[in-house]
Design a protein around this motif. Structure first.
Motif, PDB file in Angstrom:
ATOM      1  N   LEU A   1      27.260 -13.059  68.816  1.00  0.00           N
ATOM      2  CA  LEU A   1      27.347 -12.663  67.411  1.00  0.00           C
ATOM      3  C   LEU A   1      26.713 -13.704  66.501  1.00  0.00           C
ATOM      4  CD1 LEU A   1      28.571 -10.835  65.131  1.00  0.00           C
ATOM      5  CD2 LEU A   1      30.555 -12.372  65.206  1.00  0.00           C
ATOM      6  N   PHE A   2      27.044 -14.981  66.740  1.00  0.00           N
ATOM      7  CA  PHE A   2      26.569 -16.030  65.829  1.00  0.00           C
ATOM      8  C   PHE A   2      25.114 -16.403  66.087  1.00  0.00           C
ATOM      9  CE2 PHE A   2      31.253 -16.584  65.868  1.00  0.00           C
ATOM     10  CZ  PHE A   2      31.447 -16.185  64.548  1.00  0.00           C
ATOM     11  N   SER A   3      24.598 -16.053  67.269  1.00  0.00           N
ATOM     12  CA  SER A   3      23.154 -16.159  67.486  1.00  0.00           C
ATOM     13  C   SER A   3      22.425 -15.121  66.647  1.00  0.00           C
ATOM     14  CB  SER A   3      22.818 -15.958  68.972  1.00  0.00           C
ATOM     15  OG  SER A   3      23.234 -17.049  69.747  1.00  0.00           O
ATOM     16  N   MET A   4      22.941 -13.893  66.649  1.00  0.00           N
ATOM     17  CA  MET A   4      22.312 -12.827  65.884  1.00  0.00           C
ATOM     18  C   MET A   4      22.350 -13.124  64.386  1.00  0.00           C
ATOM     19  SD  MET A   4      23.108  -8.771  65.838  1.00  0.00           S
ATOM     20  CE  MET A   4      24.327  -8.953  64.564  1.00  0.00           C
ATOM     21  N   LEU A   5      23.453 -13.724  63.922  1.00  0.00           N
ATOM     22  CA  LEU A   5      23.569 -14.102  62.515  1.00  0.00           C
ATOM     23  C   LEU A   5      22.769 -15.357  62.187  1.00  0.00           C
ATOM     24  CD1 LEU A   5      27.410 -13.493  62.077  1.00  0.00           C
ATOM     25  CD2 LEU A   5      25.576 -12.095  61.093  1.00  0.00           C
ATOM     26  N   ASP A   6      22.322 -16.068  63.223  1.00  0.00           N
ATOM     27  CA  ASP A   6      21.595 -17.336  63.084  1.00  0.00           C
ATOM     28  C   ASP A   6      22.450 -18.407  62.419  1.00  0.00           C
ATOM     29  OD1 ASP A   6      19.378 -18.975  63.551  1.00  0.00           O
ATOM     30  OD2 ASP A   6      18.488 -18.545  61.599  1.00  0.00           O
ATOM     31  N   TYR A   7      23.756 -18.365  62.680  1.00  0.00           N
ATOM     32  CA  TYR A   7      24.656 -19.382  62.160  1.00  0.00           C
ATOM     33  C   TYR A   7      24.680 -20.605  63.084  1.00  0.00           C
ATOM     34  CZ  TYR A   7      26.765 -16.217  58.657  1.00  0.00           C
ATOM     35  OH  TYR A   7      26.983 -15.391  57.584  1.00  0.00           O
TER      36      TYR A   7
END
Length: 576
Positions: free
Chosen positions: A481-487
């Motif tokens: 999820l946070f890879s997709m959000l680039d967080y």
């Protein structure tokens, strides 16, 4: 007949590579096989900053560091099968090291400063080093050495780092355990019947054994964070463009919908922070055109004295965290509350909706890139193989299966309907959906007034070898999820699985809670064995917004400081 010839070619290449690796190990001087001396034990105990300082001062020679970490590397290889290439001598021959303690190029301020002088750094198999293979687990890539080194390797060597080994990765990279026909299976140093995770599983195992100071891995959906959680080490995945990532290979080359980034792991938080800082201060944008020219900005959240607001993300909409991983998260939240921080439950935009977008982007080619690189008879890790099987299933059959599972298991029905090759128009529509989803997250985070988010890195501790068909790629939602959000997202170890308190309730597999789970969660929970997992590491994930690497690093320090005040200090205990 032709298939048989190609099959033999595959296994011949694997055997040749294994033989080459063993020959390189056997050809090392006998000194590398001796136990560590008392001086070497002291060298091994030095922090990254102390190591650089002592090498610059002429107190310790890089060759002494290399001998120390070389010994540890060979122990790690015996214990975990985690390395692909050995470069001990080569590491000492780079210009910034060979004439120690003097820099040979006075015109180069980086050479003169050598901010990483004497620091042993291992490199994931996927990242190019001139003269060495980057196989990504495929036999067709054996004995095709990279002509040039990646941006991060060139920076490291200019800075005086000892790039001494490459580490194992699974075939095709997109897996939950590190295994390939070329190099075999990498084990978890805490229990060799269990996986080290993937796809930077070799580097995590090596770090846990003390065979490197820093590992350079890559992360698309949790490939440094999940192994860090499984093996009890530290990692920080930055946003795209913050850390040099140019110059490597991937099974999804050209993917843009979800950023694939290079990211470091370390054996301590202090070393991780110091490494990140020194790499950014070395101006990586001068080595890598994709790197943004953003200087390192020191942040001290503890000195500011202000109490932080932490949002706890308890679910990813796919697999509820196991009792062990929930406990690790509770230990952290309790310690933060005890020190006066505000900790609240965070209800994000629908996570499964976001994950569906991400999965479709990653597999928009129907898995063809991964499949096309396979040689006849070459095997994929079970998690990758199961996804490719789903993608290969005719769409009309998937529609029928989705129709009959819609009421009982909506998540499985969704997966059946969305996992198929996409057109260019489809991909553009998915990217638009992703941007809208990122905007929804930004709005929700802002209105919630959060500083950081806490979650488990994965719903489970490390699992037994061969069980990634059940603990499959869709169990990696908390990291993907946070890879997709680039967080920005970091992982730090907290505690260990305890068979006395982390078991499932009696009769759980016959309970309503279990019956109501989707097929992915049921499969994953079928391998949760607290007796066998006893003593395996457990971590937590700390998440910040885009380009907040300095703040997330500081947030991890706040977590560790609060844990320490409550008497919880993670100390790895791999016998290596």
């Amino acid at each position: 007949m032709i298939f048989s010839l190609f099959s033999r070619s595959h296994w011949h290449a694997c055997l040749q590579k294994q033989t080459e690796r063993q020959f390189d190990i056997d050809s090392l001087p006998p000194a590398y096989s001796a136990p560590l001396s008392s001086l070497e034990e002291k060298i091994h105990a030095l922090s990254l900053s102390q190591l650089v300082s002592d090498c610059k001062a002429g107190v310790i020679a890089p060759s002494e560091v290399m001998l120390t970490y070389g010994k540890k590397t060979l122990i790690a290889q015996k214990l975990a099968n985690c390395i692909t290439d050995i470069m001990f001598d080569e590491a000492l021959q780079i210009p910034s090291v060979v004439n120690w303690p003097h820099a040979i190029d006075p015109e180069s301020s980086l050479a003169r400063d050598r901010p990483l002088l004497g620091v042993p750094v291992s490199i994931k198999d996927t990242i190019d080093i001139a003269g060495h293979d980057s196989t990504i687990g495929y036999s067709r890539n054996v004995f095709h050495p990279a002509p040039t080194s990646s941006a991060i390797v060139r920076l490291l060597q200019d800075a005086g780092a000892l790039v001494h080994v490459k580490t194992t990765a699974p075939t095709g990279l997109l897996g939950m355990e590190t295994v390939s026909d070329i190099f075999g299976r990498t084990s978890n140093p805490y229990n060799n019947a269990y996986t080290s995770g993937a796809s930077t599983g070799g580097g995590a195992a090596l770090l846990a054994c003390g065979g490197s100071k820093i590992e350079i891995g890559s992360d698309l959906g949790g490939s440094v964070r999940i192994p860090a959680h499984f093996c009890g080490v530290w990692s920080l995945k930055g946003s795209a463009g913050r850390f040099p990532s140019w110059g490597g290979v991937s099974s999804v080359q050209g993917l843009e919908g979800v950023p694939l980034v290079t990211a470091p792991m370390a054996g301590s938080l202090a070393d991780l922070e110091e490494f990140w800082k020194r790499v950014v201060e070395a101006k990586p944008w001068e080595y890598d055109h994709t790197c943004l020219p953003i200087p390192w900005k020191s942040v001290d959240l503890q000195e500011e004295g202000r109490k932080l607001k932490w949002g706890v993300m308890l679910e990813d909409g796919v697999v509820p965290p196991s009792p062990a991983c929930r406990r690790a998260l509770r230990v952290v939240t309790a310690a933060l509350r005890k020190q006066g921080h505000e900790v609240v439950d965070f209800s994000p935009p629908d996570v499964w909706s976001g994950l569906k977008i991400g999965y479709q982007l990653v597999f928009s080619d129907g898995g063809e890139q991964i499949r096309s690189l396979l040689s006849p008879s070459e095997t994929l890790p079970k998690a990758s193989a199961s996804i490719l099987s789903l993608l290969s299933l005719p769409r009309f059959i998937k529609r029928i299966l989705a129709y009959f599972s819609r009421n009982s298991d909506p998540l499985t029905a969704d997966a059946l309907q969305i996992m198929h090759p996409k057109s260019v128009k489809d991909v553009r529509a998915l990217n638009a959906q992703k941007e809208a989803y990122q905007a929804a997250w930004h709005e929700k985070w802002t209105e919630s007034g959060l500083d950081f988010i806490l979650s488990v890195p994965h719903p489970f501790p490390a699992f037994k070898h061969g069980e990634s068909e059940k603990v499959n790629l869709m169990t990696a939602g908390f990291t993907f999820l946070f890879s997709m959000l680039d967080y920005t997202a970091g992982v730090l170890p907290v505690t260990f699985v305890d068979k006395e308190i982390d078991g499932l309730p009696d009769g759980f597999l016959a309970s309503r809670e279990y019956a109501s789970m989707n097929a992915v969660a049921k499969g994953a929970y079928s391998v949760y064995d607290v007796e066998g997992m006893h003593g395996l590491p457990l971590g937590v994930q700390v998440v910040g917004r885009r380009m907040e690497e300095e703040r997330v690093m500081e947030a991890m320090k706040v977590v560790e400081a609060c844990l320490k005040r409550e008497g919880t200090v993670f100390i790895g205990h791999v016998k290596a």
